[in-house]
Design a protein around this motif. Structure first.
Motif, PDB file in Angstrom:
ATOM      1  N   LYS A  60      -7.763 -11.017  -3.658  1.00 12.01           N
ATOM      2  CA  LYS A  60      -7.752  -9.854  -2.757  1.00 12.01           C
ATOM      3  C   LYS A  60      -9.173  -9.447  -2.423  1.00 12.01           C
ATOM      4  N   VAL A  65      -6.798  -5.803  -0.306  1.00  8.63           N
ATOM      5  CA  VAL A  65      -5.933  -6.517   0.631  1.00  8.63           C
ATOM      6  C   VAL A  65      -5.711  -7.939   0.105  1.00  8.63           C
ATOM      7  N   TRP A  69      -2.028 -16.070  -2.636  1.00  7.96           N
ATOM      8  CA  TRP A  69      -0.800 -15.758  -3.391  1.00  7.96           C
ATOM      9  C   TRP A  69      -0.204 -17.075  -3.851  1.00  7.96           C
ATOM     10  N   TYR A  79       8.183 -11.965  -3.853  1.00 10.59           N
ATOM     11  CA  TYR A  79       7.723 -12.015  -2.461  1.00 10.59           C
ATOM     12  C   TYR A  79       7.232 -13.424  -2.123  1.00 10.59           C
ATOM     13  N   GLU A  83       4.932 -12.990   3.219  1.00 13.25           N
ATOM     14  CA  GLU A  83       5.329 -11.583   3.219  1.00 13.25           C
ATOM     15  C   GLU A  83       4.223 -10.651   2.730  1.00 13.25           C
ATOM     16  N   VAL A  84       3.270 -11.195   1.956  1.00 10.21           N
ATOM     17  CA  VAL A  84       2.278 -10.316   1.319  1.00 10.21           C
ATOM     18  C   VAL A  84       0.852 -10.516   1.823  1.00 10.21           C
ATOM     19  N   GLY A  86      -2.252 -10.145   3.715  1.00 10.14           N
ATOM     20  CA  GLY A  86      -2.648  -9.061   4.609  1.00 10.14           C
ATOM     21  C   GLY A  86      -2.143  -7.695   4.172  1.00 10.14           C
ATOM     22  N   GLN A  87      -1.211  -7.682   3.189  1.00  8.21           N
ATOM     23  CA  GLN A  87      -0.714  -6.416   2.652  1.00  8.21           C
ATOM     24  C   GLN A  87      -1.641  -5.932   1.534  1.00  8.21           C
ATOM     25  N   ARG A  88      -1.600  -4.644   1.250  1.00  4.47           N
ATOM     26  CA  ARG A  88      -2.384  -4.103   0.146  1.00  4.47           C
ATOM     27  C   ARG A  88      -1.658  -4.374  -1.164  1.00  4.47           C
ATOM     28  N   LEU A  91       1.303  -2.553  -2.938  1.00  4.01           N
ATOM     29  CA  LEU A  91       2.703  -2.860  -2.668  1.00  4.01           C
ATOM     30  C   LEU A  91       3.465  -3.113  -3.968  1.00  4.01           C
ATOM     31  N   LYS A 124      10.045  -7.237  -5.662  1.00  6.55           N
ATOM     32  CA  LYS A 124      10.543  -7.002  -4.307  1.00  6.55           C
ATOM     33  C   LYS A 124      11.859  -6.242  -4.318  1.00  6.55           C
TER      34      LYS A 124
END
Length: 309
Positions: A60, A65, A69, A79, A83-84, A86-88, A91, A124
């Motif tokens: 990250k 971010v 993964w 997940y 799906e993850v 670019g996500q923080r 989550l 999830k």
């Protein structure tokens, strides 16, 4: 002619110098190729380790971010990678732990590691799992921190086992503390290590601290205290002893205990003796009284028979 010879010498020397430089350059190029090849092999091995790891390995940015993964993260958190990315990373954090990610990232920005931090994360499907986190800063060639690498291990099974053990110990402790059976433990020298409430109460004391650290022989009757060393030898050699002991309460009253003691050595640096005893004073008094009455009845019967004759 002299000038021509000098020119030829210059040409030869220059050619030799160029040849040496070419050989050196070729050697440097070969070394760099070998180095790059080794680096590529190292990266391939590292990538294979990351891909095959059972642990979740997440990359990250310094702001949290997600940029990488691995399959282990997909198995643990549920997940898929798409799906993850670019996500923080928040989550994965339960709502009741809002400050954990910020605190961890602040440490990473200061160049510090976070090792084996046990916490709770969210899958999830919303289920909570116990994890152990290790977070390390990622630096570029200039030493600047450009991100963080997190390794997460699912320790839910271990936590469940620990909780089961804790509950079992709590139930056992509650049973011991509220039992009317006298229960205690002592070391190889006879010093009391633990005593339950029944033991404290039967000896006429109010607090366990008044007994702990004292030798069990301190509470024996004067006519039997000399047998205590024999008892210790037996329990240490045979790991079991049973019988009767006469004890003195705080007020000086004599009580008789029937005991069955065992030696425990497994998983212990020093052996301990577990004492389980019953106060049989009243029973023995009743038995003696019954014996007296029986003898009296037998004597009276014999006298009656004699008078009859």
């Amino acid at each position: 002619v002299v000038g021509l010879i000098a020119f030829m010498v210059f040409v030869v020397r220059t050619a030799r110098r160029i040849a040496k430089e070419a050989v050196a350059a070729h050697r440097d190029l070969h070394d760099k190729i070998v180095e790059l090849k080794r680096a590529g092999e190292t990266l391939s091995r590292l990538a294979a380790i990351v891909e095959s790891s059972d642990d979740a390995i997440i990359g990250k940015t310094p702001d949290g971010v997600i940029v990488s993964w691995n399959p282990g993260a997909e198995r643990i958190y549920g997940y898929a990678e798409e799906e993850v990315i670019g996500q923080r990373v928040s989550l994965l954090v339960p709502p009741e732990r809002p400050d954990e990610v910020t605190q961890i990232l602040e440490k990473i920005k200061r160049g510090k590691r976070v090792d084996h931090f046990e916490t709770v994360r969210m899958r999830k499907d919303g289920t909570r799992i116990h994890v152990s986190l290790s977070v390390s800063p990622i630096r570029d060639a200039t030493g600047q921190i450009t991100g963080a690498s997190t390794t997460s291990r699912d320790i839910s099974e271990r936590k469940r086992a620990e909780e089961a053990v804790r509950q079992s110990e709590e139930r056992y402790r509650d049973l011991v503390e509220h039992s009317e059976i006298l229960i205690c433990t002592h070391d190889r020298e006879g010093k009391l290590l633990t005593v339950n409430r029944a033991m404290v109460r039967h000896l006429g004391y109010e607090r366990a601290e008044e007994l702990l650290g004292r030798r069990l022989s301190d509470f024996l009757g004067s006519d039997v205290v000399h047998l205590f060393d024999t008892y210790l030898d037996k329990i240490l050699k045979e790991a079991y002893a049973e019988g009767f002991m006469k004890v003195l309460t705080r007020s000086g009253e004599e009580r008789v205990l029937e005991y069955r003691n065992s030696l425990r050595t497994e998983d212990l640096a020093e052996p301990i003796v577990r004492v389980v005893a019953l106060d049989v004073t009243e029973r023995m008094r009743a038995e003696r009284e019954l014996g007296k009455r029986t003898k009296q009845v037998q004597t009276l019967r014999a006298m009656t028979l004699e008078i009859t004759r």
